[in-house]
Design an enzyme around this catalytic site. Structure first.
Site, PDB file in Angstrom:
ATOM      1  N   GLU A 143       0.809  -1.052   0.014  1.00 39.98           N
ATOM      2  CA  GLU A 143       0.012  -0.106  -0.082  1.00 39.98           C
ATOM      3  C   GLU A 143       0.890   1.281  -0.019  1.00 39.98           C
ATOM      4  O   GLU A 143       0.343   2.135   0.498  1.00 39.98           O
ATOM      5  CB  GLU A 143      -0.996  -0.044   1.285  1.00 39.98           C
ATOM      6  N   HIS A 198      -7.157  -4.489   9.020  1.00 38.34           N
ATOM      7  CA  HIS A 198      -8.615  -5.140   8.906  1.00 38.34           C
ATOM      8  C   HIS A 198      -9.221  -5.153  10.057  1.00 38.34           C
ATOM      9  O   HIS A 198      -9.414  -6.450  10.568  1.00 38.34           O
ATOM     10  CB  HIS A 198      -8.337  -6.355   8.261  1.00 38.34           C
ATOM     11  N   HIS A 226     -13.177  -3.994   3.059  1.00 40.06           N
ATOM     12  CA  HIS A 226     -11.789  -4.321   3.203  1.00 40.06           C
ATOM     13  C   HIS A 226     -11.275  -3.880   4.552  1.00 40.06           C
ATOM     14  O   HIS A 226     -10.462  -4.952   5.414  1.00 40.06           O
ATOM     15  CB  HIS A 226     -10.898  -3.474   2.170  1.00 40.06           C
TER      16      HIS A 226
HETATM   17  O1  2HA Z   1      -0.503  -5.117   3.884  1.00 36.70           O
HETATM   18  O2  2HA Z   1      -3.542  -5.079   4.266  1.00 36.70           O
HETATM   19  O3  2HA Z   1      -4.349  -3.827   1.831  1.00 36.70           O
HETATM   20  C1  2HA Z   1      -1.640  -5.896   3.248  1.00 36.70           C
HETATM   21  C2  2HA Z   1      -2.943  -5.085   3.055  1.00 36.70           C
HETATM   22  C3  2HA Z   1      -3.243  -4.656   1.741  1.00 36.70           C
HETATM   23 ZN    ZN Z   2      -5.689  -4.384   3.630  1.00 35.53          ZN
END
Ligand code: 2HA
Ligand code: ZN
Length: 293
Positions: free
Chosen positions: A133, A158, A228
């Site tokens: 990212e 997440h 996500h």
């Molecule tokens: O670092 O979470 O969005 C891995 C992730 C990509």
């Molecule tokens: Zn991610």
């Protein structure tokens, strides 16, 4: 990647062992452990960047430009000569917790802002590469510098409770999701008076998600990525975690109430207004209310 590796700072301390950064590494290990414990960083999920430029003097920065040069797909002129600690691509947050030195990397952005130097002098012998990212992190870090903001940290995780919320159609707008989160606990509006930005589902790791996220951070400290996870900016990694923790709590209260088969009442408009206008005196990061949302 072009350029030399090898130890190019023979007369200086290894960057990973710079004593001024010791407390930063301690915080990285601690927060990475929390992210893993909370289940917000499965496999290699989650990533962070920390602007640590302030820990280096001009001479030290000059030397960093001798390290391997990696072109960026976009130019970040406002990030020229800045130094970041980034979580490594493919690394597990639980491994970052156990051994931050082996699982993070340092980059130094080139004079033009169109490349970075990877400071590959990891004392453990293996240099992590920046998170997938990276475009989003650099775009947000540049926005923070342009705004002269205090925040130095960008964190992506997440957060299960928030992802679950964005799976529910009624909460897939900024207005609806903020109204729900603020309503579940008084501290949500207290610590996040600007609420969260909401980005409809977009492929991760792209310039597109970076652009969308940038828009979200114009007015918010946290941005939700539909289905996500979320991204947040803060002064420290600990405060970045706090932002996500506060929101996860609110979402969890909602799901707990729903699990009884009943609808939560939520705080009403007047109750929220009251908190915004009369925050408890010891609220650490309360900022002037903005009723425009
Ligand atoms: O670092 O979470 O969005 C891995 C992730 C990509
Ligand atoms: Zn991610």
């Amino acid at each position: 990647m072009i350029g030399n590796s090898g130890n190019l700072l023979p007369h200086t301390t290894n960057i990973f062992q710079k004593k001024e950064l010791k407390s930063v590494f301690i915080q990285i290990a601690g927060i990475a452990q929390y992210l893993w414990d909370r289940g917000w960083a499965e496999r290699n999920a989650g990533n962070f960047s920390i602007n640590v430029t302030g820990f280096f003097n001009a001479n030290e920065l000059d030397r960093l430009s001798f390290y391997p040069y990696v072109p960026l797909s976009k130019q970040y002129p406002h990030l020229a000569r800045t130094v970041f600690i980034l979580s490594g691509t493919g690394t597990r947050m639980r491994d970052v917790a156990n051994n931050p030195v082996e699982n993070v990397c340092f980059i130094f952005i080139s004079d033009s802002g169109s490349a970075y130097h990877l400071i590959d002098e990891n004392p453990e012998g293996r240099s992590a590469r920046p998170t997938s990212e990276l475009p989003t992190h650099l775009a947000i870090q540049q926005q923070l510098l342009q705004k002269n903001a205090q925040e130095k940290v960008v964190l992506h995780a997440h957060v299960t409770e928030l992802i679950a919320l964005t799976q529910l159609a009624p909460f897939t707008t900024e207005k609806a999701v903020n109204s729900l989160l603020w309503g579940m606990h008084p501290e949500t509006v207290l610590f996040l008076p600007d609420g969260v930005g909401f980005i409809p589902y977009t492929i991760p790791g792209t310039e597109n998600i970076a652009l969308e996220t940038l828009n979200g951070f114009e007015n918010h400290k946290v941005v939700l990525w539909e289905k996500h996870g979320c991204m947040t900016v803060a002064n420290t990694l600990a405060e970045a975690f706090d932002n996500l923790d506060i929101l996860a709590k609110a979402a969890k209260i909602y799901f707990l109430c729903k699990s009884t088969g009943m609808e939560p009442e939520g705080l009403n408009h007047l109750q929220l207004k009251e908190i915004r206008e009369n925050p408890p005196a010891d609220t650490p990061i309360y900022k002037k209310p903005d009723f425009s949302i």
